[in-house]
Scaffold this motif. Structure first.
Motif, PDB file in Angstrom:
ATOM      1  N   ARG A  21      36.136-117.027  20.412  1.00 13.26           N
ATOM      2  CA  ARG A  21      36.626-115.654  20.522  1.00 13.26           C
ATOM      3  C   ARG A  21      37.445-115.326  19.271  1.00 13.26           C
ATOM      4  O   ARG A  21      38.272-116.139  18.845  1.00 13.26           O
ATOM      5  N   PRO A  22      37.285-114.135  18.691  1.00 12.12           N
ATOM      6  CA  PRO A  22      38.071-113.775  17.508  1.00 12.12           C
ATOM      7  C   PRO A  22      39.438-113.220  17.909  1.00 12.12           C
ATOM      8  O   PRO A  22      39.531-112.158  18.521  1.00 12.12           O
ATOM      9  N   ALA A  23      40.501-113.924  17.579  1.00 10.71           N
ATOM     10  CA  ALA A  23      41.839-113.591  18.079  1.00 10.71           C
ATOM     11  C   ALA A  23      42.769-113.178  16.944  1.00 10.71           C
ATOM     12  O   ALA A  23      43.005-113.942  16.003  1.00 10.71           O
ATOM     13  N   LEU A  24      43.302-111.972  17.047  1.00  5.79           N
ATOM     14  CA  LEU A  24      44.369-111.508  16.164  1.00  5.79           C
ATOM     15  C   LEU A  24      45.711-111.710  16.846  1.00  5.79           C
ATOM     16  O   LEU A  24      45.793-111.662  18.086  1.00  5.79           O
ATOM     17  N   PRO A  25      46.786-111.923  16.093  1.00  3.66           N
ATOM     18  CA  PRO A  25      48.068-112.265  16.733  1.00  3.66           C
ATOM     19  C   PRO A  25      48.666-111.159  17.577  1.00  3.66           C
ATOM     20  O   PRO A  25      49.488-111.439  18.450  1.00  3.66           O
ATOM     21  N   ASP A  26      48.252-109.898  17.356  1.00  2.00           N
ATOM     22  CA  ASP A  26      48.802-108.815  18.179  1.00  2.00           C
ATOM     23  C   ASP A  26      47.836-108.354  19.265  1.00  2.00           C
ATOM     24  O   ASP A  26      48.105-107.386  19.967  1.00  2.00           O
ATOM     25  N   THR A  27      46.683-109.041  19.413  1.00  2.75           N
ATOM     26  CA  THR A  27      45.726-108.820  20.511  1.00  2.75           C
ATOM     27  C   THR A  27      44.958-107.504  20.405  1.00  2.75           C
ATOM     28  O   THR A  27      44.150-107.206  21.280  1.00  2.75           O
ATOM     29  N   VAL A  28      45.180-106.719  19.375  1.00  6.86           N
ATOM     30  CA  VAL A  28      44.502-105.427  19.216  1.00  6.86           C
ATOM     31  C   VAL A  28      43.458-105.570  18.111  1.00  6.86           C
ATOM     32  O   VAL A  28      43.757-106.128  17.053  1.00  6.86           O
ATOM     33  N   PRO A  29      42.229-105.104  18.308  1.00  4.04           N
ATOM     34  CA  PRO A  29      41.194-105.325  17.292  1.00  4.04           C
ATOM     35  C   PRO A  29      41.410-104.522  16.021  1.00  4.04           C
ATOM     36  O   PRO A  29      42.200-103.574  15.978  1.00  4.04           O
ATOM     37  N   ILE A  30      40.695-104.905  14.982  1.00  2.00           N
ATOM     38  CA  ILE A  30      40.608-104.137  13.745  1.00  2.00           C
ATOM     39  C   ILE A  30      39.366-103.255  13.830  1.00  2.00           C
ATOM     40  O   ILE A  30      38.244-103.762  14.011  1.00  2.00           O
ATOM     41  N   LEU A  31      39.555-101.956  13.715  1.00  2.00           N
ATOM     42  CA  LEU A  31      38.466-100.968  13.672  1.00  2.00           C
ATOM     43  C   LEU A  31      38.798-100.075  12.488  1.00  2.00           C
ATOM     44  O   LEU A  31      39.560 -99.125  12.613  1.00  2.00           O
ATOM     45  N   SER A  32      38.228-100.358  11.330  1.00  2.00           N
ATOM     46  CA  SER A  32      38.846 -99.815  10.130  1.00  2.00           C
ATOM     47  C   SER A  32      37.902 -99.789   8.940  1.00  2.00           C
ATOM     48  O   SER A  32      37.025-100.646   8.801  1.00  2.00           O
ATOM     49  N   ALA A  33      38.114 -98.807   8.064  1.00  2.00           N
ATOM     50  CA  ALA A  33      37.577 -98.891   6.716  1.00  2.00           C
ATOM     51  C   ALA A  33      38.415 -99.885   5.923  1.00  2.00           C
ATOM     52  O   ALA A  33      39.596-100.109   6.219  1.00  2.00           O
ATOM     53  N   GLY A  89      38.087-108.938  15.966  1.00  2.00           N
ATOM     54  CA  GLY A  89      39.360-109.289  16.588  1.00  2.00           C
ATOM     55  C   GLY A  89      39.502-108.809  18.014  1.00  2.00           C
ATOM     56  O   GLY A  89      40.613-108.607  18.498  1.00  2.00           O
ATOM     57  N   HIS A  90      38.395-108.676  18.733  1.00  2.00           N
ATOM     58  CA  HIS A  90      38.445-108.152  20.103  1.00  2.00           C
ATOM     59  C   HIS A  90      38.904-109.192  21.130  1.00  2.00           C
ATOM     60  O   HIS A  90      39.103-108.845  22.296  1.00  2.00           O
ATOM     61  N   GLY A  91      39.058-110.436  20.722  1.00  2.00           N
ATOM     62  CA  GLY A  91      39.565-111.459  21.634  1.00  2.00           C
ATOM     63  C   GLY A  91      38.681-111.618  22.860  1.00  2.00           C
ATOM     64  O   GLY A  91      37.476-111.819  22.758  1.00  2.00           O
ATOM     65  N   HIS A  92      39.298-111.491  24.042  1.00  2.00           N
ATOM     66  CA  HIS A  92      38.572-111.643  25.307  1.00  2.00           C
ATOM     67  C   HIS A  92      37.802-110.378  25.690  1.00  2.00           C
ATOM     68  O   HIS A  92      37.136-110.372  26.731  1.00  2.00           O
ATOM     69  N   LEU A  93      37.905-109.331  24.898  1.00  2.00           N
ATOM     70  CA  LEU A  93      37.402-108.022  25.326  1.00  2.00           C
ATOM     71  C   LEU A  93      36.236-107.519  24.474  1.00  2.00           C
ATOM     72  O   LEU A  93      36.020-106.311  24.371  1.00  2.00           O
TER      73      LEU A  93
END
Length: 410
Positions: free
Chosen positions: A349-361, A373-377
């Motif tokens: 699972r791709p995990a970022l430390p703040d649990t919120v994904p990157i959706l970005s240019a 970075g969507h983690g479990h979601l």
């Protein structure tokens, strides 16, 4: 306009499908065939209610104790601890009360759209029958366990998420196989489950190809840039021409971002499941037991048991004792559950430390985008991510402000 989407899991395949439908000429590339990463073995849940930041103090204060427990819900392999330290410090930094409220709101904004967007995608692709009508049951042994989960229940109330507290008798009426050790539950009706998440990825990939999209199998070795993105270089020497690139390769996105001089603090939370094809019982709902950190889902023609987190990087071999722990715990809640004709699986699972994904240019390179970075979601937010990224990439106005999900927020 050629768009290369790197990563053919549920996120990348959904984005490629959306962009091809909008008229882009899309190439979907992955080292494996579509859906063979984390999307193959996820817990098949559209987990609308499960966006609470993992960095909250009630979680990280327990981590030292969990790490001393060989059967604890979080395991860090000792050799990996030094590499994990910078990520963990960011994880702690995301635990300030004001920051937690911001992160909750950002997770809630995505989750509020998740079920409707998923249903819309399934209708569009003729896969309406692939999602359950039933929700999820969150299990509690007794009132004390229920009170210990008050933080989560309070979040459901704060964001107006549907839930119903039910007692032992009503619980048994819904799921007769649940044992006497479970005294109560919370029904989460929006947390529906997919009948086979891997087949969903395959169906999306097939529809994408039928619309003229191209699927390439190959490992990305680098990128050719001028004023913007020009080509994606594969390890076998091929070059894929690209006016745009979308990096959505799950836990492997971190390595790609480093190649692009835009490092992101992305770690892998290694997850395990056991797919039981002869369980001896039938379930209508998916089940979670917060105190025991596992989930059970009727999916893929059997019953899937998964849960726990292992931090050990991308290269360490699997430790299937992790999957056996969750089966043992599931058999406490489901005493008649048999583990026969089963397979064990581990994924990243791709995990970022703040649990919120990157959706970005990209903040550095024209024509470059990130969705990771969507983690479990990942499955939960796939349809929503595809819609948002499709808008962002084609210049339409996304229905959400994407500034909180920017790549350079760290």
């Amino acid at each position: 306009m050629v768009t290369v989407v790197v990563g053919a899991g549920i996120i990348g395949t959904a984005i490629a499908h959306d962009l091809q439908q909008r008229g882009r000429q899309v190439v979907l590339v992955d080292r494996e065939t579509p859906g063979m990463g984390a999307s193959f073995g996820n817990m098949a849940s559209i987990a609308v209610t499960e966006f609470m930041p993992a960095s909250r103090p009630s979680v990280w204060r327990q981590i030292p104790g969990w790490m001393l427990d060989p059967e604890g819900p979080v395991r860090v392999r000792p050799a990996y601890m030094p590499r994990l330290l910078p990520w963990f410090l960011r994880f702690i930094a995301a635990s300030r009360p004001s920051r937690l409220r911001e992160l909750e709101a950002q997770g809630a904004a995505l989750s509020a759209r998740a079920l409707d967007d998923t249903l819309a995608l399934l209708r569009e692709t003729g896969l309406e029958d692939q999602i359950s009508e039933q929700g999820c049951l969150s299990l509690y042994a007794d009132e004390a366990e229920f009170r210990a989960d008050r933080e989560h229940i309070g979040m459901l109330e704060r964001f107006g998420l549907a839930h119903e507290v039910i007692g032992r008798q009503a619980l048994r009426a819904l799921e007769p196989e649940i044992g006497d050790g479970i005294g109560m539950a919370v029904l989460l009706p929006q947390n529906r489950s997919m009948k086979d998440p891997y087949r969903l990825v395959l169906a999306l990939a097939d529809r994408f190809a039928a619309m003229g999209g191209r699927i390439e199998r190959g490992e990305v070795a680098g990128f050719v840039r001028g004023e913007g993105i020009r080509e994606v270089a594969l390890k076998d020497g091929r070059l894929l021409a690209a006016d745009e690139v979308v990096v959505c390769a799950g836990a492997h996105s971190a390595g790609l971002a480093r190649m692009l001089d835009e490092p992101i603090p992305l770690e892998t939370e290694r997850g395990y499941h056991t797919q039981i094809m002869a369980p001896g019982i039938a379930l209508r709902h998916s089940l979670i037991w917060p105190a025991r950190a596992f989930m059970v889902t009727p999916t893929a023609g059997g019953i899937r048991v998964g849960g726990t987190v292992e931090m050990a990087g991308l290269d360490a071999p699997p430790d299937y004792r992790r999957s056996r722990i969750t089966v043992k715990r599931a058999q406490v809640a489901l005493p008649a559950l048999r583990c026969e004709d089963f397979t064990e699986w581990m994924g990243h699972r791709p995990a970022l430390p703040d649990t919120v994904p990157i959706l970005s240019a990209s903040a550095r390179t024209k024509g470059l985008f990130y969705a990771t970075g969507h983690g479990h979601l990942g499955l939960t937010h796939a349809a929503t991510t595809a819609r948002l990224m499709g808008d962002l990439i084609t210049g339409a106005r996304p229905p959400l402000d994407l500034h909180p999900y920017r790549v350079n927020r760290f």
